[in-house]
Every structure is written in structure tokens, then in C-alpha cells.
Scaffold this motif. Structure first.
Motif, PDB file in Angstrom:
ATOM      1  N   GLY A 186       0.796  -1.222   0.000  1.00  0.00           N
ATOM      2  CA  GLY A 186       0.000   0.000   0.000  1.00  0.00           C
ATOM      3  C   GLY A 186       0.823   1.264   0.000  1.00  0.00           C
ATOM      4  N   ILE A 187       0.131   2.366  -0.248  1.00  0.00           N
ATOM      5  CA  ILE A 187       0.781   3.669  -0.359  1.00  0.00           C
ATOM      6  C   ILE A 187       0.053   4.728   0.461  1.00  0.00           C
ATOM      7  CG2 ILE A 187      -0.483   4.044  -2.527  1.00  0.00           C
ATOM      8  CD1 ILE A 187       1.709   5.909  -3.423  1.00  0.00           C
ATOM      9  N   VAL A 207      12.427  -8.125   1.901  1.00  0.00           N
ATOM     10  CA  VAL A 207      11.277  -7.222   1.870  1.00  0.00           C
ATOM     11  C   VAL A 207      10.777  -7.094   0.432  1.00  0.00           C
ATOM     12  CG1 VAL A 207      10.448  -4.884   2.331  1.00  0.00           C
ATOM     13  CG2 VAL A 207      12.112  -5.945   3.863  1.00  0.00           C
ATOM     14  N   ARG A 208       9.501  -7.395   0.237  1.00  0.00           N
ATOM     15  CA  ARG A 208       8.864  -7.193  -1.062  1.00  0.00           C
ATOM     16  C   ARG A 208       7.944  -5.978  -0.946  1.00  0.00           C
ATOM     17  NH1 ARG A 208       7.438 -13.495  -2.698  1.00  0.00           N
ATOM     18  NH2 ARG A 208       9.599 -14.218  -2.662  1.00  0.00           N
ATOM     19  N   VAL A 209       7.994  -5.108  -1.934  1.00  0.00           N
ATOM     20  CA  VAL A 209       7.364  -3.797  -1.819  1.00  0.00           C
ATOM     21  C   VAL A 209       6.270  -3.648  -2.870  1.00  0.00           C
ATOM     22  CG1 VAL A 209       7.750  -1.309  -1.824  1.00  0.00           C
ATOM     23  CG2 VAL A 209       9.551  -2.851  -1.006  1.00  0.00           C
ATOM     24  N   LEU A 210       5.072  -3.283  -2.410  1.00  0.00           N
ATOM     25  CA  LEU A 210       3.958  -3.008  -3.311  1.00  0.00           C
ATOM     26  C   LEU A 210       3.586  -1.532  -3.170  1.00  0.00           C
ATOM     27  CD1 LEU A 210       1.732  -3.748  -5.266  1.00  0.00           C
ATOM     28  CD2 LEU A 210       0.417  -4.678  -3.374  1.00  0.00           C
ATOM     29  N   LEU A 254       2.653  -2.630   7.789  1.00  0.00           N
ATOM     30  CA  LEU A 254       1.888  -1.442   7.414  1.00  0.00           C
ATOM     31  C   LEU A 254       2.320  -0.259   8.286  1.00  0.00           C
ATOM     32  CD1 LEU A 254      -1.678  -3.073   7.233  1.00  0.00           C
ATOM     33  CD2 LEU A 254      -0.029  -2.792   5.378  1.00  0.00           C
ATOM     34  N   PRO A 255       3.465   0.365   7.975  1.00  0.00           N
ATOM     35  CA  PRO A 255       3.879   1.552   8.734  1.00  0.00           C
ATOM     36  C   PRO A 255       3.082   2.769   8.270  1.00  0.00           C
ATOM     37  CG  PRO A 255       5.557   0.948   7.114  1.00  0.00           C
ATOM     38  CD  PRO A 255       4.440  -0.023   6.952  1.00  0.00           C
ATOM     39  N   ALA A 278      -5.545  -3.196   3.454  1.00  0.00           N
ATOM     40  CA  ALA A 278      -4.388  -4.087   3.480  1.00  0.00           C
ATOM     41  C   ALA A 278      -4.425  -5.002   4.700  1.00  0.00           C
ATOM     42  CB  ALA A 278      -3.099  -3.267   3.468  1.00  0.00           C
ATOM     43  N   LEU A 279      -4.883  -4.487   5.830  1.00  0.00           N
ATOM     44  CA  LEU A 279      -4.996  -5.299   7.041  1.00  0.00           C
ATOM     45  C   LEU A 279      -5.972  -6.459   6.836  1.00  0.00           C
ATOM     46  CD1 LEU A 279      -4.776  -5.964  10.070  1.00  0.00           C
ATOM     47  CD2 LEU A 279      -6.399  -4.102  10.514  1.00  0.00           C
TER      48      LEU A 279
END
Length: 367
Positions: A186-187, A207-210, A254-255, A278-279
């Protein structure tokens, strides 16, 4: 004489239902697909892209021409369901100025505050569908007169949708052995700086980043052993691919850009449900979550033992949480299973749809 949703004409006001040619799952469609599947007729509305862009530039919402069309053609529909209040606020203002009424049910992502826009919403909406108990509670602080209109409809997740994609991808695979695999998903409302600082050292982590944010990616590239899920900036990741990555990870991070705040600060700052999609997606496929606490989200990860909370800027806290995951790899699937059981029991799409249908039925009539 009451109209049933199965025979109603519904104007479904939303931002986007199709992404990259793929219909979004029901947790994004807010359960209205269930009403249309029962036979309710979706009333097509009309928009003028050029004027909509001008309206959005003037902060009047992204669909000003659609709202004007709805105002001018009330005889063509029985009620309106709006994915969020930005999509009907001008319509509510127009209706309040003319004294006309039409059933409008708008989902509320954030607490109402003292503003002209929110006064229009209070006067124009039949129901304001708060997506958490906390949103409803805070909305009443500055809009106590809206008590009769506010209804809590906790955000639901379509678990069978994710199960179906998971089985189509080859069944219930589990993360491979080796490095701890973390998915940054997420963004919206994210803040990655403390997370990046936490993982800057030598840790057995992948770490995989979306995200398609160039700004965020510039930060995240400092993490050793990171990889980007995005094939190109601005291109959405299909849901089937997202489910593949959720299944392949050990934990979702999810920071959020959500520092601790009082209730008054949450109202004034227009706090919203950052992180909820996302949660719930992570929970639907049985993955635990490390995230910043968002007080508007009713799900308490630590009380349910399906994740851990970390403060936004607490790099030490993020590092300790990741180290805990490394030391307790066997506990992660157990935590993920608890998350899945929780959403099945308390946040199913069936429960969401049933609640929404009850509200719609209570406002539909044939007069």
C-alpha cells in the motif's frame, strides 16, 4: 408500500470498480454487488470528464457533473449509495438548498467535523454509514444532531474471493524457508522512514514492496534484500498477483503516518481508515500484520493475538518487532490463522451485506 432492494433502482456512486480490466472484490465495492446480484437495477449516470477535472481542481469532488445529473433526474432512481461522502457532498448541498429529499446512503471513512461540507452531508444524507464504531463516536462530538442518521457498518472482507484466487494460483502454499519475507503493501497514509531505518543493518529478512510512489521507493531501496512487486510505475497489480505475494510472505508490514492523537486531533485532522484494506486482505489469507495503530480501526491486533502495533516513528520498535518475528517463525502462521478466524467471525462480507441491506430496506418506499 416498501420497495425491496431486488426491485429498486439504485444509483451506485463510486470512484472505480474495475482495475486493469479486473473487477474489484466486494470489500472495495462495499457490498453493493450483492444488491445488484439480487436483481436491483443500477441506474446509469452521466459525467463530463473535462468539467469533473475542473471540479476536482476546485476541491468540489471528482464527479461534480454526476452529482448535478443526479440532482436533475431524481425520478430515475429510488436511492443512492455512495462509496464515500466526497462523491455526494455537492448533491447534498443542492438538495438542502431546494428542500428536496432523496434517500442517500454514504459511507463515512472519517469523523464528521464542523464544516459547511459536513453540514450539507448531515442535512442531505438519509444515512451516514460509519465504517467503524470510533468514526461514529467521534462524528457525534461536533454533529450530535446526526445521531439518527449515523449507522455503524464495519468494513467487511470477501474471504471467499481471496480463497478462490488462492486456489486458482495452485492451492494453499506456504512461505518458503530461508529469510523472513515481509510484504510492504500500500501507499495511502504510509510513512516508511522509521521502517527503513530499522532494517538498515544485517538482518535475515527479505522485503517485497507493493507501492508505485517514486518518493517511497527512493527510501525503500536502502533496505538490503528488497524487491519491488510493481512492474512499472502507475500500473496496478492484479488481485491474483497480490494474493500470490500475500501467500508467499511471512508477515505484512503497514507503517502508517499516524502519530498518537487525541480525539479532538483526530477530528480536526480528518483522520481516516488508513491501512484497513491491506490489514483485512492480509487477515483473509491468514497472514499476521505489523502496523502502526490507527485508532479509527476497531480491530485490536494485539488483543486478538494476530499481530503487533508499532508507533509511526519508532525505528527501535520496528526492529524489535521484526527480530521477534525472526525468533518466533513458528508462531506467525498461528497468528495468521487467528486473524483469518476473526474476520470470518466478525468482518465477513455476508454480515456487511446483510447490514447494508437492512438499512437500504428501511428507507425504500414506493411513494
Amino acid at each position: 408500500m416498501k420497495l425491496q432492494p431486488a426491485t429498486a433502482r439504485i444509483a451506485w456512486v463510486t470512484r472505480r470498480e474495475i482495475m486493469d480490466g479486473e473487477v474489484l472484490p466486494s470489500n472495495h465495492a462495499w457490498g453493493t454487488d450483492h444488491l445488484f446480484a439480487q436483481g436491483a437495477r443500477r441506474v446509469p449516470t452521466h459525467r463530463v470528464a473535462t468539467l469533473d477535472r475542473l471540479g476536482e481542481h476546485l476541491r468540489l469532488g471528482p464527479n461534480i457533473t454526476e452529482q448535478i445529473w443526479l440532482f436533475l433526474h431524481p425520478e430515475q432512481y429510488d436511492c443512492i449509495i455512495a462509496k464515500d461522502t466526497d462523491l455526494v457532498c455537492i448533491l447534498c448541498g443542492l438538495l438542502s438548498l431546494t428542500g428536496r429529499r432523496k434517500p442517500i446512503h454514504a459511507f463515512l471513512h472519517f469523523p464528521l467535523r464542523r464544516s459547511l461540507k459536513d453540514a450539507w452531508l448531515e442535512s442531505g444524507c438519509s444515512t451516514l454509514l460509519a465504517l467503524s464504531d470510533k468514526i461514529q463516536q467521534l462524528s457525534l462530538v461536533e454533529h450530535p444532531g446526526a445521531a439518527a442518521q449515523l449507522a455503524t457498518v464495519p468494513w467487511g472482507v470477501d474471504v471467499p474471493f481471496y480463497d478462490r484466487l488462492r486456489m486458482e494460483a495452485g492451492g494453499p502454499a506456504q512461505p518458503e524457508n530461508g529469510r523472513l519475507k515481509i510484504l510492504l503493501n500500500g501507499i495511502t497514509g504510509r510513512s516508511f522512514s522509521a521502517f527503513v531505518e530499522a532494517l538498515a543493518g544485517d538482518m535475515d529478512v527479505e522485503v517485497r514492496v507493493l507501492t508505485d510512489s517514486a518518493e517511497f521507493m527512493a527510501e525503500i531501496q536502502e533496505i538490503p534484500n528488497f524487491s519491488s512487486i510493481r512492474r512499472s510505475q502507475g500500473q496496478p497489480v492484479p488481485y491474483r498477483e497480490l494474493v500470490d505475494h500475500l501467500v508467499a510472505c511471512d508477515v505484512v508490514a503497514l507503517p502508517l503516518n499516524q502519530p498518537p492523537a487525541t480525539d479532538a486531533e483526530l477530528i480536526a485532522g480528518r483522520a481516516t481508515l488508513w491501512g484497513i484494506t491491506a490489514l483485512l486482505e492480509a487477515a483473509a489469507v491468514g497472514r499476521p500484520v505489523l502496523m502502526t495503530r490507527n485508532p479509527l480501526i476497531d480491530l485490536d491486533l494485539e488483543a486478538e493475538q494476530c499481530g503487533r502495533f508499532v508507533e509511526t516513528a519508532d525505528a527501535t520498535g520496528w526492529r524489535e518487532s521484526v527480530q521477534w518475528c525472526l525468533a518466533n517463525r513458528a508462531a506467525l502462521p498461528v497468528m495468521g490463522a487467528r486473524a483469518r478466524r476473526h474476520v470470518l467471525a466478525h468482518r465477513s462480507m455476508e454480515e456487511f451485506q446483510s447490514r447494508l441491506q437492512q438499512i437500504i430496506e428501511s428507507h425504500l418506499d414506493g411513494s
